[in-house]
Each structure stands twice: as C-alpha cells, then as structure tokens.
Design a protein around this motif. Structure first.
Motif, PDB file in Angstrom:
ATOM      1  N   ARG A  71       0.823  -1.214   0.000  1.00  0.00           N
ATOM      2  CA  ARG A  71       0.000   0.000   0.000  1.00  0.00           C
ATOM      3  C   ARG A  71       0.854   1.261   0.000  1.00  0.00           C
ATOM      4  N   THR A  72       2.019   1.208   0.634  1.00  0.00           N
ATOM      5  CA  THR A  72       2.922   2.358   0.613  1.00  0.00           C
ATOM      6  C   THR A  72       3.415   2.600  -0.804  1.00  0.00           C
ATOM      7  N   LEU A  73       3.777   1.550  -1.510  1.00  0.00           N
ATOM      8  CA  LEU A  73       4.224   1.681  -2.891  1.00  0.00           C
ATOM      9  C   LEU A  73       3.100   2.230  -3.772  1.00  0.00           C
ATOM     10  N   VAL A  74       1.901   1.720  -3.591  1.00  0.00           N
ATOM     11  CA  VAL A  74       0.750   2.159  -4.382  1.00  0.00           C
ATOM     12  C   VAL A  74       0.466   3.647  -4.171  1.00  0.00           C
ATOM     13  N   ALA A  75       0.732   4.152  -2.981  1.00  0.00           N
ATOM     14  CA  ALA A  75       0.444   5.562  -2.682  1.00  0.00           C
ATOM     15  C   ALA A  75       1.202   6.515  -3.604  1.00  0.00           C
ATOM     16  N   PHE A  76       2.320   6.089  -4.170  1.00  0.00           N
ATOM     17  CA  PHE A  76       3.072   6.947  -5.080  1.00  0.00           C
ATOM     18  C   PHE A  76       2.352   7.145  -6.408  1.00  0.00           C
ATOM     19  N   TYR A  77       1.718   6.104  -6.931  1.00  0.00           N
ATOM     20  CA  TYR A  77       0.997   6.162  -8.205  1.00  0.00           C
ATOM     21  C   TYR A  77      -0.279   5.326  -8.122  1.00  0.00           C
ATOM     22  N   PRO A  78      -1.281   5.789  -7.380  1.00  0.00           N
ATOM     23  CA  PRO A  78      -2.501   4.977  -7.208  1.00  0.00           C
ATOM     24  C   PRO A  78      -3.243   4.713  -8.518  1.00  0.00           C
ATOM     25  N   GLU A  79      -3.040   5.578  -9.507  1.00  0.00           N
ATOM     26  CA  GLU A  79      -3.730   5.384 -10.788  1.00  0.00           C
ATOM     27  C   GLU A  79      -3.264   4.109 -11.482  1.00  0.00           C
ATOM     28  N   ILE A  80      -2.039   3.687 -11.226  1.00  0.00           N
ATOM     29  CA  ILE A  80      -1.551   2.456 -11.852  1.00  0.00           C
ATOM     30  C   ILE A  80      -2.335   1.256 -11.319  1.00  0.00           C
ATOM     31  N   LYS A  81      -2.523   1.207 -10.003  1.00  0.00           N
ATOM     32  CA  LYS A  81      -3.296   0.100  -9.432  1.00  0.00           C
ATOM     33  C   LYS A  81      -4.746   0.155  -9.907  1.00  0.00           C
ATOM     34  N   SER A  82      -5.316   1.351  -9.932  1.00  0.00           N
ATOM     35  CA  SER A  82      -6.740   1.464 -10.277  1.00  0.00           C
ATOM     36  C   SER A  82      -7.027   1.087 -11.731  1.00  0.00           C
ATOM     37  N   THR A  83      -6.016   1.113 -12.588  1.00  0.00           N
ATOM     38  CA  THR A  83      -6.230   0.730 -13.987  1.00  0.00           C
ATOM     39  C   THR A  83      -5.736  -0.687 -14.292  1.00  0.00           C
ATOM     40  N   GLN A  84      -5.152  -1.352 -13.291  1.00  0.00           N
ATOM     41  CA  GLN A  84      -4.635  -2.713 -13.480  1.00  0.00           C
ATOM     42  C   GLN A  84      -5.791  -3.698 -13.597  1.00  0.00           C
ATOM     43  N   LYS A  85      -5.775  -4.497 -14.642  1.00  0.00           N
ATOM     44  CA  LYS A  85      -6.794  -5.536 -14.794  1.00  0.00           C
ATOM     45  C   LYS A  85      -6.442  -6.718 -13.904  1.00  0.00           C
ATOM     46  N   THR A  86      -7.472  -7.346 -13.358  1.00  0.00           N
ATOM     47  CA  THR A  86      -7.281  -8.524 -12.522  1.00  0.00           C
ATOM     48  C   THR A  86      -6.750  -9.670 -13.369  1.00  0.00           C
ATOM     49  N   ILE A  87      -5.726 -10.319 -12.884  1.00  0.00           N
ATOM     50  CA  ILE A  87      -5.178 -11.493 -13.557  1.00  0.00           C
ATOM     51  C   ILE A  87      -5.850 -12.725 -12.949  1.00  0.00           C
ATOM     52  N   GLY A  88      -6.518 -13.502 -13.779  1.00  0.00           N
ATOM     53  CA  GLY A  88      -7.165 -14.723 -13.298  1.00  0.00           C
ATOM     54  C   GLY A  88      -8.440 -14.441 -12.535  1.00  0.00           C
ATOM     55  N   VAL A  89      -8.617 -15.181 -11.436  1.00  0.00           N
ATOM     56  CA  VAL A  89      -9.841 -15.138 -10.635  1.00  0.00           C
ATOM     57  C   VAL A  89      -9.654 -14.203  -9.442  1.00  0.00           C
ATOM     58  N   LEU A  90     -10.579 -13.268  -9.278  1.00  0.00           N
ATOM     59  CA  LEU A  90     -10.540 -12.341  -8.154  1.00  0.00           C
ATOM     60  C   LEU A  90     -10.609 -13.115  -6.839  1.00  0.00           C
ATOM     61  N   HIS A  91      -9.758 -12.754  -5.896  1.00  0.00           N
ATOM     62  CA  HIS A  91      -9.658 -13.349  -4.557  1.00  0.00           C
ATOM     63  C   HIS A  91      -9.049 -14.753  -4.535  1.00  0.00           C
ATOM     64  N   HIS A  92      -8.525 -15.201  -5.666  1.00  0.00           N
ATOM     65  CA  HIS A  92      -7.736 -16.428  -5.664  1.00  0.00           C
ATOM     66  C   HIS A  92      -6.331 -15.998  -5.255  1.00  0.00           C
ATOM     67  N   PRO A  93      -5.776 -16.593  -4.195  1.00  0.00           N
ATOM     68  CA  PRO A  93      -4.501 -16.096  -3.656  1.00  0.00           C
ATOM     69  C   PRO A  93      -3.384 -15.956  -4.685  1.00  0.00           C
ATOM     70  N   VAL A  94      -3.205 -16.947  -5.529  1.00  0.00           N
ATOM     71  CA  VAL A  94      -2.122 -16.880  -6.515  1.00  0.00           C
ATOM     72  C   VAL A  94      -2.423 -15.813  -7.564  1.00  0.00           C
ATOM     73  N   ASP A  95      -3.667 -15.744  -8.017  1.00  0.00           N
ATOM     74  CA  ASP A  95      -4.032 -14.735  -9.016  1.00  0.00           C
ATOM     75  C   ASP A  95      -3.950 -13.331  -8.432  1.00  0.00           C
TER      76      ASP A  95
END
Length: 115
Positions: A71-95
């Motif tokens: 979360r500290t890293l994300v705070a520098f560029y939150p827009e990158i996380k917000s535009t990241q598409k989910t890889i695989g299945v949401l809430h699957h630990p590995v994905d």
C-alpha cells in the motif's frame, strides 16, 4: 477461489515448510536480511504468516526489518493500481498475487525512471 480450498489441501505446517524451501531458493547466497517480503497490507498478510510460524514453532524465514507494505508503494501512483486488470480469478490467492506483482512492478518502474 473458494472451490479450490478443499482441493489438494495440506496442513499448515507442511505449507509453511514448503514456503521456507521456496524462500531459500529465492534467497540463494543472500543473507536473510537481504530479502524483502511484501504484504498487502504487511500487517495483515505477513502478520498472519508470522502467527502461523509462531504457532507451529517454526522460525520465520525473513528478518522483521525486511517487511514491506504494498500500500505504501501504491500511494506513489494509485492510478496504476486502479487501472490494473485482474489477472485470473478475483480473490484467488495466486491470481491476486500475480495482479499485485503486475502493478507493483509498473509502479516501481515508474519510480526508477523518475517520471
């Protein structure tokens, strides 16, 4: 993600010992204090793991000073996380981990490029 919980389940001690073997592979010739571990947030993910190590009387393989919070890293560029598409299945630990690695890598690259 919930459907997979019962499939090929292992006990916690076996899972932790498997994690330690994986950690040692990554560690290679480095010292434990050279390896950072990340959580999202660190107090949750790493806290759960530390508690599991403690309860099973297995020594935590990382040094506490090397715990990092995504979360500290994300705070520098939150827009990158917000535009990241989910890889695989949401809430699957590995994905979820793969998704988090993707946006962490993008944020880190942006920080290193100075842009």
């Amino acid at each position: 993600a919930r459907k997979e919980i019962g499939v090929d389940a292992v006990d916690i001690q076996t899972a932790l010992l498997d994690f330690i073997m994986y950690f040692k592979e990554i560690q290679g010739d480095n010292k434990v204090t050279d390896i950072n571990v990340w959580g999202n947030p660190s107090t949750l993910d790493l806290g759960i793991m530390s508690n599991a190590f403690e309860r099973t009387k297995i020594v935590t393989p990382w040094h506490y000073r090397n715990e990092r919070d995504l979360r500290t890293l994300v705070a520098f560029y939150p827009e990158i996380k917000s535009t990241q598409k989910t890889i695989g299945v949401l809430h699957h630990p590995v994905d979820d981990c793969k998704t988090q690695i993707a946006y962490a890598k993008a944020i880190y690259s942006k920080l290193m490029s100075g842009k």
